[in-house]
Design a protein around this motif. Structure first.
Motif, PDB file in Angstrom:
ATOM      1  N   GLU A1025       3.981  -3.266   2.779  1.00 28.03           N
ATOM      2  CA  GLU A1025       4.563  -1.951   3.044  1.00 28.03           C
ATOM      3  C   GLU A1025       3.706  -0.845   2.445  1.00 28.03           C
ATOM      4  O   GLU A1025       3.486   0.195   3.070  1.00 28.03           O
ATOM      5  N   TYR A1026       3.201  -1.046   1.250  1.00 22.94           N
ATOM      6  CA  TYR A1026       2.348  -0.031   0.620  1.00 22.94           C
ATOM      7  C   TYR A1026       1.007   0.086   1.353  1.00 22.94           C
ATOM      8  O   TYR A1026       0.493   1.191   1.576  1.00 22.94           O
ATOM      9  N   LEU A1027       0.402  -1.038   1.719  1.00 26.79           N
ATOM     10  CA  LEU A1027      -0.920  -0.991   2.350  1.00 26.79           C
ATOM     11  C   LEU A1027      -0.873  -0.394   3.742  1.00 26.79           C
ATOM     12  O   LEU A1027      -1.853   0.207   4.203  1.00 26.79           O
ATOM     13  N   ASN A1028       0.229  -0.540   4.431  1.00 26.62           N
ATOM     14  CA  ASN A1028       0.342   0.014   5.772  1.00 26.62           C
ATOM     15  C   ASN A1028       0.335   1.538   5.794  1.00 26.62           C
ATOM     16  O   ASN A1028       0.203   2.137   6.860  1.00 26.62           O
ATOM     17  N   LEU A1029       0.482   2.152   4.632  1.00 27.55           N
ATOM     18  CA  LEU A1029       0.435   3.619   4.568  1.00 27.55           C
ATOM     19  C   LEU A1029      -0.981   4.148   4.748  1.00 27.55           C
ATOM     20  O   LEU A1029      -1.167   5.325   5.035  1.00 27.55           O
ATOM     21  N   LYS A1030      -2.003   3.304   4.534  1.00 36.85           N
ATOM     22  CA  LYS A1030      -3.412   3.682   4.669  1.00 36.85           C
ATOM     23  C   LYS A1030      -3.762   4.890   3.800  1.00 36.85           C
ATOM     24  O   LYS A1030      -4.439   5.815   4.234  1.00 36.85           O
ATOM     25  N   GLN A1031      -3.308   4.863   2.561  1.00 37.78           N
ATOM     26  CA  GLN A1031      -3.644   5.914   1.596  1.00 37.78           C
ATOM     27  C   GLN A1031      -4.686   5.373   0.630  1.00 37.78           C
ATOM     28  O   GLN A1031      -4.561   4.272   0.100  1.00 37.78           O
ATOM     29  N   ASP A1032      -5.716   6.218   0.376  1.00 40.58           N
ATOM     30  CA  ASP A1032      -6.784   5.786  -0.518  1.00 40.58           C
ATOM     31  C   ASP A1032      -6.261   5.524  -1.920  1.00 40.58           C
ATOM     32  O   ASP A1032      -6.609   4.508  -2.548  1.00 40.58           O
ATOM     33  N   THR A1033      -5.471   6.449  -2.429  1.00 37.28           N
ATOM     34  CA  THR A1033      -4.990   6.295  -3.815  1.00 37.28           C
ATOM     35  C   THR A1033      -4.128   5.062  -3.967  1.00 37.28           C
ATOM     36  O   THR A1033      -4.219   4.343  -4.968  1.00 37.28           O
ATOM     37  N   VAL A1034      -3.281   4.789  -2.959  1.00 37.76           N
ATOM     38  CA  VAL A1034      -2.414   3.619  -3.046  1.00 37.76           C
ATOM     39  C   VAL A1034      -3.242   2.340  -2.974  1.00 37.76           C
ATOM     40  O   VAL A1034      -3.024   1.382  -3.740  1.00 37.76           O
ATOM     41  N   ALA A1035      -4.220   2.309  -2.073  1.00 29.22           N
ATOM     42  CA  ALA A1035      -5.046   1.108  -1.942  1.00 29.22           C
ATOM     43  C   ALA A1035      -5.849   0.853  -3.207  1.00 29.22           C
ATOM     44  O   ALA A1035      -5.945  -0.291  -3.690  1.00 29.22           O
ATOM     45  N   ILE A1036      -6.450   1.909  -3.775  1.00 32.00           N
ATOM     46  CA  ILE A1036      -7.233   1.734  -5.004  1.00 32.00           C
ATOM     47  C   ILE A1036      -6.334   1.276  -6.147  1.00 32.00           C
ATOM     48  O   ILE A1036      -6.695   0.389  -6.940  1.00 32.00           O
ATOM     49  N   ALA A1037      -5.143   1.863  -6.240  1.00 33.33           N
ATOM     50  CA  ALA A1037      -4.222   1.475  -7.303  1.00 33.33           C
ATOM     51  C   ALA A1037      -3.803   0.024  -7.179  1.00 33.33           C
ATOM     52  O   ALA A1037      -3.737  -0.719  -8.179  1.00 33.33           O
ATOM     53  N   LEU A1038      -3.530  -0.424  -5.967  1.00 36.18           N
ATOM     54  CA  LEU A1038      -3.120  -1.819  -5.788  1.00 36.18           C
ATOM     55  C   LEU A1038      -4.270  -2.769  -6.032  1.00 36.18           C
ATOM     56  O   LEU A1038      -4.089  -3.840  -6.631  1.00 36.18           O
ATOM     57  N   LEU A1039      -5.468  -2.422  -5.573  1.00 34.64           N
ATOM     58  CA  LEU A1039      -6.606  -3.310  -5.772  1.00 34.64           C
ATOM     59  C   LEU A1039      -6.897  -3.511  -7.253  1.00 34.64           C
ATOM     60  O   LEU A1039      -7.003  -4.642  -7.748  1.00 34.64           O
ATOM     61  N   LEU A1040      -7.042  -2.418  -7.993  1.00 36.74           N
ATOM     62  CA  LEU A1040      -7.369  -2.528  -9.413  1.00 36.74           C
ATOM     63  C   LEU A1040      -6.162  -2.979 -10.233  1.00 36.74           C
ATOM     64  O   LEU A1040      -6.305  -3.723 -11.207  1.00 36.74           O
ATOM     65  N   GLY A1041      -4.967  -2.536  -9.851  1.00 40.30           N
ATOM     66  CA  GLY A1041      -3.780  -2.909 -10.606  1.00 40.30           C
ATOM     67  C   GLY A1041      -3.459  -4.383 -10.529  1.00 40.30           C
ATOM     68  O   GLY A1041      -3.167  -5.040 -11.538  1.00 40.30           O
ATOM     69  N   LEU A1042      -3.509  -4.942  -9.311  1.00 38.33           N
ATOM     70  CA  LEU A1042      -3.256  -6.376  -9.170  1.00 38.33           C
ATOM     71  C   LEU A1042      -4.342  -7.203  -9.839  1.00 38.33           C
ATOM     72  O   LEU A1042      -4.062  -8.249 -10.433  1.00 38.33           O
ATOM     73  N   ALA A1043      -5.594  -6.743  -9.747  1.00 35.62           N
ATOM     74  CA  ALA A1043      -6.673  -7.475 -10.408  1.00 35.62           C
ATOM     75  C   ALA A1043      -6.514  -7.440 -11.916  1.00 35.62           C
ATOM     76  O   ALA A1043      -6.787  -8.432 -12.613  1.00 35.62           O
ATOM     77  N   ALA A1044      -6.064  -6.294 -12.466  1.00 30.71           N
ATOM     78  CA  ALA A1044      -5.856  -6.210 -13.910  1.00 30.71           C
ATOM     79  C   ALA A1044      -4.675  -7.062 -14.351  1.00 30.71           C
ATOM     80  O   ALA A1044      -4.700  -7.677 -15.424  1.00 30.71           O
ATOM     81  N   LYS A1078     -14.115   0.586  -1.105  1.00 32.77           N
ATOM     82  CA  LYS A1078     -14.947  -0.608  -1.213  1.00 32.77           C
ATOM     83  C   LYS A1078     -15.392  -0.829  -2.645  1.00 32.77           C
ATOM     84  O   LYS A1078     -15.432  -1.974  -3.139  1.00 32.77           O
ATOM     85  N   GLY A1079     -15.767   0.239  -3.359  1.00 36.26           N
ATOM     86  CA  GLY A1079     -16.146   0.091  -4.760  1.00 36.26           C
ATOM     87  C   GLY A1079     -15.020  -0.438  -5.616  1.00 36.26           C
ATOM     88  O   GLY A1079     -15.224  -1.290  -6.500  1.00 36.26           O
ATOM     89  N   ALA A1080     -13.796   0.039  -5.364  1.00 38.30           N
ATOM     90  CA  ALA A1080     -12.647  -0.465  -6.116  1.00 38.30           C
ATOM     91  C   ALA A1080     -12.407  -1.940  -5.837  1.00 38.30           C
ATOM     92  O   ALA A1080     -12.071  -2.717  -6.748  1.00 38.30           O
ATOM     93  N   ALA A1081     -12.592  -2.351  -4.584  1.00 36.19           N
ATOM     94  CA  ALA A1081     -12.397  -3.767  -4.252  1.00 36.19           C
ATOM     95  C   ALA A1081     -13.439  -4.639  -4.934  1.00 36.19           C
ATOM     96  O   ALA A1081     -13.131  -5.748  -5.400  1.00 36.19           O
ATOM     97  N   VAL A1082     -14.693  -4.150  -5.028  1.00 35.45           N
ATOM     98  CA  VAL A1082     -15.731  -4.930  -5.690  1.00 35.45           C
ATOM     99  C   VAL A1082     -15.438  -5.067  -7.178  1.00 35.45           C
ATOM    100  O   VAL A1082     -15.575  -6.153  -7.770  1.00 35.45           O
ATOM    101  N   ILE A1083     -15.028  -3.987  -7.840  1.00 35.84           N
ATOM    102  CA  ILE A1083     -14.677  -4.061  -9.263  1.00 35.84           C
ATOM    103  C   ILE A1083     -13.490  -4.995  -9.464  1.00 35.84           C
ATOM    104  O   ILE A1083     -13.427  -5.753 -10.446  1.00 35.84           O
ATOM    105  N   ALA A1084     -12.533  -4.963  -8.524  1.00 36.16           N
ATOM    106  CA  ALA A1084     -11.375  -5.849  -8.631  1.00 36.16           C
ATOM    107  C   ALA A1084     -11.801  -7.313  -8.553  1.00 36.16           C
ATOM    108  O   ALA A1084     -11.249  -8.166  -9.266  1.00 36.16           O
ATOM    109  N   ILE A1085     -12.781  -7.621  -7.708  1.00 35.96           N
ATOM    110  CA  ILE A1085     -13.299  -8.997  -7.653  1.00 35.96           C
ATOM    111  C   ILE A1085     -13.889  -9.380  -9.004  1.00 35.96           C
ATOM    112  O   ILE A1085     -13.693 -10.503  -9.518  1.00 35.96           O
ATOM    113  N   GLY A1086     -14.621  -8.467  -9.621  1.00 35.53           N
ATOM    114  CA  GLY A1086     -15.178  -8.752 -10.942  1.00 35.53           C
ATOM    115  C   GLY A1086     -14.109  -9.013 -11.984  1.00 35.53           C
ATOM    116  O   GLY A1086     -14.266  -9.875 -12.854  1.00 35.53           O
ATOM    117  N   LEU A1087     -12.991  -8.269 -11.915  1.00 41.64           N
ATOM    118  CA  LEU A1087     -11.909  -8.476 -12.883  1.00 41.64           C
ATOM    119  C   LEU A1087     -11.200  -9.809 -12.644  1.00 41.64           C
ATOM    120  O   LEU A1087     -10.838 -10.507 -13.594  1.00 41.64           O
TER     121      LEU A1087
END
Length: 1770
Positions: A1025-1044, A1078-1087
């Motif tokens: 539901e959050y990802l379907n909004l296609k918001q940059d801030t939401v996507a970055i928050a979920l990528l880094l937040g879930l990885a953390a 894309k940068g946030a997704a790459v950092i999330a992979i590293g985490l």
């Protein structure tokens, strides 16, 4: 025995039918089944026409005072206690009931069951707890309602017919429907509330199966007749196989701690573990089944099956079935039942037939508790309609009634049971009464000790069979008789006592309250000598009529005597023992069976004596001691055992004369054997008794002196034969045996061993006499200051160290709570009003206990809160020319507000660090997020002017709002167990804005903040539901937040999510297209794969980096810089600190180091060089690889330097020093080594080029940042001083005027370097709140001007937050992972504007949260659980090997790294010492890492440091009053004062109460015991206990003090009060302990007394007073006293003075006395002179009794010689 009638019975369903609102609904009910939760059978009623149904009564273990029932009334399940509804549950489908849809929601069945459940809100590592739940079965699901309030619905796989509770879980039977196959699993079990029903597993052993036609594999469980849940043992189930027509018994094996379904996902990767989990948690193992010649003799299944244990603990199974038709000969034969009892234990052992214990025809039977609290008796309705009770023995006891005619009137209503009439049975035999017309036909609804009697006329009566024995003395004596008598004789005596106690006469008298008198009466009834030869003559007072009429008169007379005594009458009570003996004659006359106890009296007396000694060791049983001593004295006289007679005489208090009727037993006794249970060989030289009487006091004295080696009860166990019950079981359960064991451990293993044993056995020393328990108390006192660190919490509780017990419990504690929590209601109300009147700025949560205690001396924390808040407007400090045009001064205001916005929008970064982990969210309310307010007042105008910011999606406020939400999310406590997905969606909702569904930036930031604290627990549905909004801030928050949240776990879902945002070929519906996605997704992979060296993703990130280098079209130009930098950090995360180690063996062929080094030296692509430089620095972290570090060094020539950007030079120096980690030193010399000579010389010139100056500044900044990362969170003084000096130096350069372009450029570079150095300084001082650094940061915070960018404010606010990280309760770690995320968060290139990023993903600035560690040591007062200031001493490793450094701190205090800590201990005299041996004790290390806190216990004579900082409140000097309350508490401004003559003891007690709230015993003692100022004993007791901080020995000091005062008060003319023999023996134990045992151990230096409960000076004083007292006392009239003593020894006199003297002199008793008399007689006959006889006799006595005091030995010889001389003269 007469049964007590409770009244007419009415079920709770009938009582609730007219009162409950849902009971009036017209629908068909369904009768439910309920059972007793112990072992009552299940009664089922499947009549679907009933509108109401009542379940069977439920009870708990023990004798309950009320019935507990479950009833189903329509859609409601009622739980009633004592006839009152305690709670009810109504199904959710009540509307469907009204509308007619009943079947789906109708309650079918209700019962109580137990499940292992995880504790909500607690640490997940704790084991689950067994919790009770109300299980309500409905048509398609089962509802579990736990006592804690939680509920759980479990779907039912099929319709349920029956259900049974197991020890853990539920067993259900499937209802067979038409067409249901004959074979198949019809039984299932539920073992966990989150699990599903699983088929029952059955295990059969062929050895237990009889040779039947059906094979072993075909044995089917058709009907479960019983499930008997036995506490602490495996349950037993009884089943019936309809095909084979056999019964079977099964052992129910339950896997108690079933893994919850949440663990199935992780277990799915392990096939063996997964298969084990999927197995059925309940298994039936066959014990026994019927054979061809079965003893049950049943045509079908048993009507009722239940279990019970007999007196020996053996399990018995009772089968109640219809009697065989051919066995019937009466008209009511169809209603007879056959009761068969089998021994379950023997069946389980060999599985064969022939284990029938009982078989008899009955009408009904039911188990209930009547005589035993922990076991079930069986009530049987015999064929003659009489009730008989089985109490665990072989015989039954008849139960009678009185008064039933008032509750069961004559009635013409239809009988309940077919053709059963109200006519009495035709057979002969006793009946209830000829007046009654009804008979008992059914025993129903049995629970605890109550049962409902159903009569043939339909009446129901509730009766209680309360035949329990409540006197502990009678219970102990009966147990002693069980081990000393044959089973038949014991059973007869036990039944006679119960009949006499609860017979018909007992309800009309007060006999029930006199259990001891009734027991002695029953006991004496077996002790009459005439029983052996002739029948007992009928007593004269026995009149015709009722055979117990005389006993009734006796009871009524006793009641009158008690009433007279209560009303003030002076009539003396008769001798109860003599009265019991006289009453026993009548009881023996009417119950003569031809057997008596005379032959067993020796065995009885020995065990009764053990009971007597056991009672003496209980201070709460003084009354029992006197009563039992009287009985034993008479028994000893009857047997002629002089040593026992003397023993009871020496125990003090005058005894009555022996009863003459018992003295005849002595002659009769010698004509009989001693009995089968006693092995005794008489010895003429040693007297008639087989062993000397047991004396714990004498044995303890000798044990402390070192002369005894074995237990005092050991000789007793050798006297009894092994054919009967094991006497060891009886002896081991006595306090006597336990004390002997503890004394042996004390003298052989020491203080610590005996303290551990006492705690293990949970010995209650408070009820043991203070003198006999003094050595044990001393052992506890020695262990109390410094107990062993590996003990259990129970051990610490036992030794009165609740601080250590609470510390090592598994109960999780909140690290810090708000400072107002725990305040008074008025303070809380005032605080609430103040909070409501203020705007929410998000900083109030920082005022925790830690913050308040750490920064209580000044107002720095309030100033920091003001600096980082962004929700309030400010006051402008500029002057506006209001005389100009309005457009002009408004433009000036907006210009100022624009500059102000740069600072305000960056404050959330500081607030995020300041409030980190300080908020515990309320799950019923969303998390508050403060507003960003850019507004100001421009004096003299009072209006608030706001900044005119554009209102669109691309405004520069988007990312500041995002950071503001991150700050709110970071304020939540880490890993909060209460947070779940629904609350997250509730807190960060999806809103509608301009007909578009969006999530506000602040809510998107909140998601990232929750992820960084490990709280982003979101479901897949909500994630989509959050990802379907296609918001940059939401996507970055979920990528880094879930990885953390799942850092280092390689979570598959999060990995796929990151890959979907990295691969350009995938275009998911919810994939946004922002610049930093894309940068946030790459950092999330590293985490996700940090420190994993994962080959797949390492290779993938390297490929992505090469694509950026090649300027591939797959990566847009505007994303290349952020993607390249993200690849560098991702590679660094995955390979941190391991590229030179064996950990990188899986990627060695990729040559990661060579590839990165080649890219790092590129000069035309700076973003690639920066990325790979960072990857190299992290990949080779701490490896000290000089080759790689040299490649990253400063260029060797100015030409090469000119081709390198200054910011890249900073990163090169930083990463090179991270590689050479061990060479980093916080010194000026090391800093200067980083500068090449040509750069230093070029920068030192007056006309130096900008190239050298800028290079020097960046090199110094990189070196300072390296120091900051190495010493992050350490508060190292050298590092902080060095960084502070460089910060001041750069601040001076920054303060220089800048007019030209070159000067402005230099100033910008200096500003950036200054920001980096300040953040590095605050990282070193993280959480310290250093004042010097605070002043520096505050100075930089207020910078304004066009040259001060948003990034500069962001860095300074971040530094300020670091300085007070978590309100002073947190700091940074220095592990590889922590250094990596810190480098990412402090990346030394800050954005210029709020919308810029400078290559780094802006959300990654908050990754510092992953490096935070709670290393703040706090101390909590165990009494209040509040934090307090306590000085501690921390011992850490030094720089040199083997060096140790001591650090003095005051809690709360930040600790060094855990790896450097050796030990932590509290310091100072106010609190008991608490030490954590971190280096050597793994338990202490684990506790420190889990919760860095210490519980402390304050000593009562001190106040806390908050109340008494200077230590004025303390014990005064010797000679003054013991306590001096603090001046602030008794009259401020004056010094601590002692109690003066003008102050009464009551006034002083009030002062004590205020000064010592944790020791109210002192104030109470002073108020009630120290009223008289001349009472020196009480005054001394108060002084000693208060000065030595030992309230627990107050009674001991008081007793000794008064004993000493009494001894010193007497003289030869007026002797003082004579001490009792018990007091004398107590003095002997004290002297043996402190002047004997303790002195010997102190000399050996093995077990010295570190904290004596009695000081040596006081012990010497007591000894001197006692010696003088007895010397003066015994000097009075020596000849008369000696004559009295001889008469006392011969049993002719009874005087306390003689007993006290014998106890003080330790006069030999029993066999020793006989030996002394014979020895002196032999010596006197063979010696020529009296002097020679004296010397020879003394020598022999010294050799035989080396521990006997010499004065006593001389006195014995003198008296015996004088007595012999007088006898010869006569």
């Amino acid at each position: 025995m007469e049964v007590r009638i409770a009244g007419s019975f009415t079920s709770c369903a009938d009582a609730a039918a007219d009162s409950h609102p849902f009971a009036r609904l017209e629908f068909d009910g369904y009768a439910a089944a309920e059972h007793d939760n112990n072992n009552n059978p299940t009664h089922n009623n499947n009549n679907n026409n009933n509108k109401r149904s009542c379940c069977n009564s439920v009870c708990t273990a023990g004798f309950a005072a009320f019935d507990t029932e479950l009833a189903i009334v329509g859609p409601t399940v009622l739980a009633c206690r004592g006839g009152l509804t305690s709670r009810s549950y109504t199904t959710n489908g009540i509307q469907q009931f009204i509308g007619g849809g009943v079947d789906h929601y109708r309650p079918i069945r209700a019962l109580y069951a137990s499940f292992y459940c995880e504790r909500s809100g607690e640490a997940p590592a704790r084991p689950p707890a067994l919790r009770r739940a109300l299980a309500v079965f409905q048509a398609t699901f089962l509802s579990l309602h736990f006592d804690s309030g939680a509920s759980q619905d479990v779907p039912l796989p099929y319709e349920i017919e029956l259900a049974w509770p197991l020890s853990v879980g539920i067993l259900v039977k499937r209802r067979k429907e038409p067409g249901f196959p004959g074979e198949g699993a019809v039984y299932s079990t539920l073992n966990h509330p989150l699990d599903s029903f699983r088929p029952l597993a059955v295990a059969q052993d062929a050895s237990n199966m009889p040779p039947l036609g059906r094979g072993v594999a075909n044995c089917v469980i058709d009907d479960v007749l019983m499930v008997w849940n036995r506490p602490g043992q495996s349950s037993i189930a009884a089943t019936y196989d309809r095909g084979a027509r056999i019964h079977a018994l099964w052992k129910v094996m339950v896997r108690e701690r079933q893994e919850s379904p949440e663990g199935l996902e992780s277990s799915a990767r392990h096939p063996v573990k997964f298969a084990r989990i999927l197995r059925s948690p309940v298994r039936f193992e066959l014990i026994w089944c019927e054979g061809a010649d079965s003893p049950l003799k049943m045509d079908g299944p048993a009507e009722q099956v239940f279990g019970s244990n007999d007196r020996t603990g053996a399990a018995t199974i009772w089968f109640l079935s219809a009697a065989k038709s051919e066995a019937a000969s009466t008209s009511d034969a169809s209603h007879r039942r056959q009761l068969t009892v089998l021994n379950a234990d023997s069946l389980e052992n060999d599985g064969q037939e022939g284990h029938v214990r009982l078989s008899m025809p009955v009408l009904a039977a039911t188990p209930l508790r009547a005589t035993r609290a922990d076991e079930m008796d069986v009530l049987v309705l015999a064929c003659d309609n009489t009730l008989r009770l089985w109490t665990g023995l072989e015989k039954f006891i008849e139960c009678i009634f009185s008064g039933l005619e008032f509750l069961v009137p004559s009635s013409t209503k239809r009988p309940l049971h077919g053709d059963m009439s109200d006519e009495p049975p035709p057979h002969e035999g006793p009946s209830f009464s000829t007046r009654r017309e009804s008979r008992i036909v059914v025993l129903d609804q049995a629970a605890d000790n109550r049962v409902t009697l159903v009569f043939s006329n339909g009446s129901k009566v509730r009766v209680a069979l309360d035949f329990s024995i409540r006197s502990p003395l009678v219970t102990q004596c009966l147990e002693a008789l069980y081990y000393s008598l044959p089973s038949e004789l014991y059973e007869e005596l036990h039944h006679r006592f119960l009949l006499f106690q609860y017979g018909a006469a007992s309800l009309h008298s007060e006999q029930r309250q006199d259990e001891w008198e009734n027991f002695t009466t029953a006991f004496f009834s077996f002790c009459h000598a005439d029983v052996v030869t002739n029948p007992i003559a009928k007593p004269d007072h026995a009149q015709p009529g009722s055979r117990l009429e005389w006993l009734d008169r006796r009871g009524r007379g006793r009641r009158k005597e008690r009433l007279a005594a209560a009303s003030g009458g002076k009539r003396a009570a008769p001798d109860t023992l003599c009265a019991s003996f006289q009453a026993s004659k009548l009881l023996a006359y009417y119950n003569h069976v031809g057997s008596n106890l005379i032959a067993h009296l020796p065995a009885i007396l020995i065990l009764f004596h053990v009971v007597y000694e056991d009672v003496k060791l209980n201070t709460l049983a003084i009354r029992h001691q006197l009563a039992l001593r009287e009985l034993l004295y008479h028994l000893a006289h009857a047997l002629g055992w002089k040593d026992y007679i003397l023993h009871y005489q020496c125990d003090g208090q005058k005894l009555s004369s022996p009863m003459l009727s018992l003295s005849a037993l002595h002659l009769l006794f010698h004509t009989l054997s001693y009995g089968a249970n006693l092995i005794f060989r008489p010895d003429d030289d040693l007297g008639p008794s087989p062993i000397a009487p047991v004396d714990m006091y004498s044995w303890a004295i000798e044990k402390l002196r070192g002369s005894e080696s074995s237990s005092v009860v050991l000789p007793i166990s050798k006297l009894y034969s092994t054919t009967g019950p094991s006497i060891e079981m009886f002896l081991e359960n006595t306090t006597l045996h336990r004390l002997c064991t503890l004394y042996i451990i004390l003298t052989t293993k020491g203080w610590s061993a005996v303290a551990a044993k006492m705690a293990e056995s949970n010995m209650d020393i408070e009820t043991i006499p203070v003198t006999i328990s003094l050595p044990l108390r001393q052992a506890l006192e020695n262990c109390r200051p410094q107990p062993c660190g590996n003990q259990s919490p129970h051990f610490y509780e036992y030794i009165e160290r609740p601080d250590l017990a609470q510390q090592f419990k598994d109960t999780p504690l909140r690290f810090s709570q708000p400072a107002m929590e725990g305040a008074s209601p008025d303070q809380e109300a005032t605080h609430a009003e103040e909070t409501a009147s203020q705007l929410f700025d998000g900083t109030a949560s920082v005022m925790t206990e830690v913050c308040t205690l750490r920064f209580q001396d000044d107002r720095r924390i309030e100033e920091v809160r003001r600096l980082v808040q962004s929700a309030k407007s400010t006051v402008a400090k500029i002057e506006v020319d209001y005389s100009a045009a309005e457009e002009v001064w408004k433009a000036e205001q907006q210009k100022y507000l624009g500059l102000l916005a740069q600072r305000v929008l960056a404050r959330s970064a500081g607030r995020a660090a300041l409030t980190f982990g300080t908020v515990t969210p309320t799950l019923t309310a969303p998390l508050k997020i403060p507003d960003l307010v850019v507004a100001a007042k421009f004096p003299p105008m009072t209006a608030v002017v706001s900044l005119d910011a554009p209102n669109n999606a691309h405004c520069p406020w988007t990312w500041p709002e995002f950071h503001n939400g991150v700050a709110a999310g970071l304020s939540v406590v880490a890993n909060c167990p209460a947070i779940d997905g629904p609350w997250i969606v509730f807190t960060a909702p999806v809103e509608s804005e301009e007909s578009k569904r969006v999530v506000k930036p602040k809510h998107a930031g909140l998601l990232l903040g929750l992820g960084l604290t490990g709280n982003l627990k979101i479901t897949n549905y909500d994630l989509i539901e959050y990802l379907n909004l296609k918001q940059d801030t939401v996507a970055i928050a979920l990528l880094l937040g879930l990885a953390a949240t799942h850092i280092g776990t390689g979570n598959l879902r999060d990995t796929r999510l990151c890959l979907s945002h990295i691969d350009s070929g995938e275009d998911l519906s919810g994939k946004p297209a922002g610049l930093e996605i894309k940068g946030a997704a790459v950092i999330a992979i590293g985490l996700l794969y940090i420190e994993s060296f994962n080959r797949q993703f390492t290779e993938r990130v390297l490929y992505l980096l090469s694509e950026v280098e090649k300027e591939s079209r797959n990566i847009p130009i505007d994303q290349r810089e952020s993607v390249a930098l993200a690849c560098g950090f991702a590679l660094g995360f995955m390979t941190v600190g391991g590229l030179d180690t064996s950990s990188a063996a899986g990627i060695v062929d990729l040559k990661v180091g060579s590839v990165l080094l080649k890219c790092a030296l590129l000069r035309d692509k700076p973003h690639i060089a920066i990325s790979t430089t960072i990857a190299l620095g992290l990949g080779y972290l701490r490896t000290n690889n000089a080759q790689i570090a040299g490649k990253l060094g400063v260029p060797s020539t100015s030409y090469l330097l000119n081709r390198l950007r200054p910011d890249i030079l900073l990163l090169r120096i930083l990463c090179a020093n991270l590689i050479m980690w061990d060479q980093i030193e916080p010194s000026q010399e090391w800093i200067e080594k980083q500068l090449p000579a040509y750069i230093a010389e070029g920068a030192a010139k007056a006309d130096s080029q900008e190239l050298f100056k800028q290079a020097r500044w960046n090199i110094l900044t990189g070196a300072c940042m390296a120091i900051g990362l190495k010493y992050a969170g350490s508060r190292d003084p050298s590092a902080s001083n060095l960084l502070y000096e460089f910060a001041q130096d750069f601040l001076r350069h920054y303060s220089l005027p800048a007019n030209t372009f070159s000067q402005k450029l230099d100033r910008a570079i200096v500003r950036e370097c200054l920001d980096v150095i300040v953040t590095s300084l605050c990282a070193v001082m993280a959480g310290s709140g250093d004042v010097r650094c605070t002043v520096l940061v505050r100075q930089l915070h207020f910078r304004t001007g066009s040259d001060v960018t948003y990034g500069s404010h962001l860095a300074i606010n971040t530094a300020l937050g670091f300085l007070y990280l978590g309100g002073g309760g947190c700091t940074f770690g220095t592990s590889n992972r922590a250094i990596a995320v810190l480098l990412c968060a402090l990346y030394p290139q800050y954005p210029v504007a709020p919308g810029g990023s400078n290559g780094l993903v802006r959300a990654a600035r908050h990754l510092w949260a992953l490096a935070v560690g709670r290393r703040c040591l706090v101390t909590r007062d165990v009494e209040t659980t509040q934090m307090c200031n306590v000085p501690v001493k921390v011992i850490v490793k030094g720089a040199a090997p083997g060096e140790v450094v001591e650090m003095d701190m005051t809690t709360p205090a930040l600790l060094p790294a855990y790896d450097d800590i050796l030990s932590i201990s509290t310091d100072g005299p106010r609190y008991w010492k608490n030490t954590l041996d971190v280096a050597n004790n793994a338990k202490h290390r684990a506790f420190l890492e889990r919760s860095p806190s210490l519980f402390v216990k304050r000593k009562m004579r001190y106040l806390s440091y908050a109340d008494d900082r200077d230590g004025a409140h303390d014990v005064v000097t010797a000679g003054e009053a013991p306590l001096a309350p603090h001046d602030a508490m008794v009259g401020g401004g004056q010094k601590s004062r002692a109690r003066g003559p003008e102050t009464s003891w009551r006034e002083y007690a009030a002062e004590l109460q205020r000064a010592y709230p944790t020791a109210p015993a002192l104030a109470a003692f002073a108020a009630y015991m120290c009223i008289d100022d001349n009472d020196a004993a009480s005054t001394m007791c108060l002084s000693e206990c208060a000065r030595l901080d030992r309230v627990d020995v107050m009674l001991l000091h008081l007793w000794l003090g008064r004993l000493v005062m009494r001894a010193e008060a007497g003289n030869q003319q007026t002797p003082c009060v004579i001490p009792s023999p018990a007091e004398v023996r107590g003095l002997k134990i004290i002297l043996a302990l402190y002047r004997g045992f303790a002195a010997d151990q102190r000399a050996k230096k093995s077990m010295s007394v570190s904290r004596p409960l009695l000081t040596p000076a006081f012990v010497n004083r007591v000894a001197a007073c006692a010696e003088r007292h007895f010397r003066d006392l015994f000097r009075l009239d020596d000849e008369a006293f000696d004559a009295a003593q001889i008469a006392f020894l011969n049993g002719e006199r009874d005087e306390d003075l003689c007993a006290a003297r014998l106890a003080w002199l330790e006069w030999p008793r029993g066999r020793d006395a006989e030996w002394l008399r014979a020895w002196v007689c032999r010596i006197a006959k063979g010696s020529p002179t009296a002097a020679a006889a004296q010397r020879a006799a003394e020598t022999g006595v010294f050799l035989r009794f080396p521990r006997l005091p010499r004065p006593t030995a001389k006195l014995i010889v003198e008296q015996l010689l004088a007595q012999m001389k007088a006898t010869s003269v006569a």
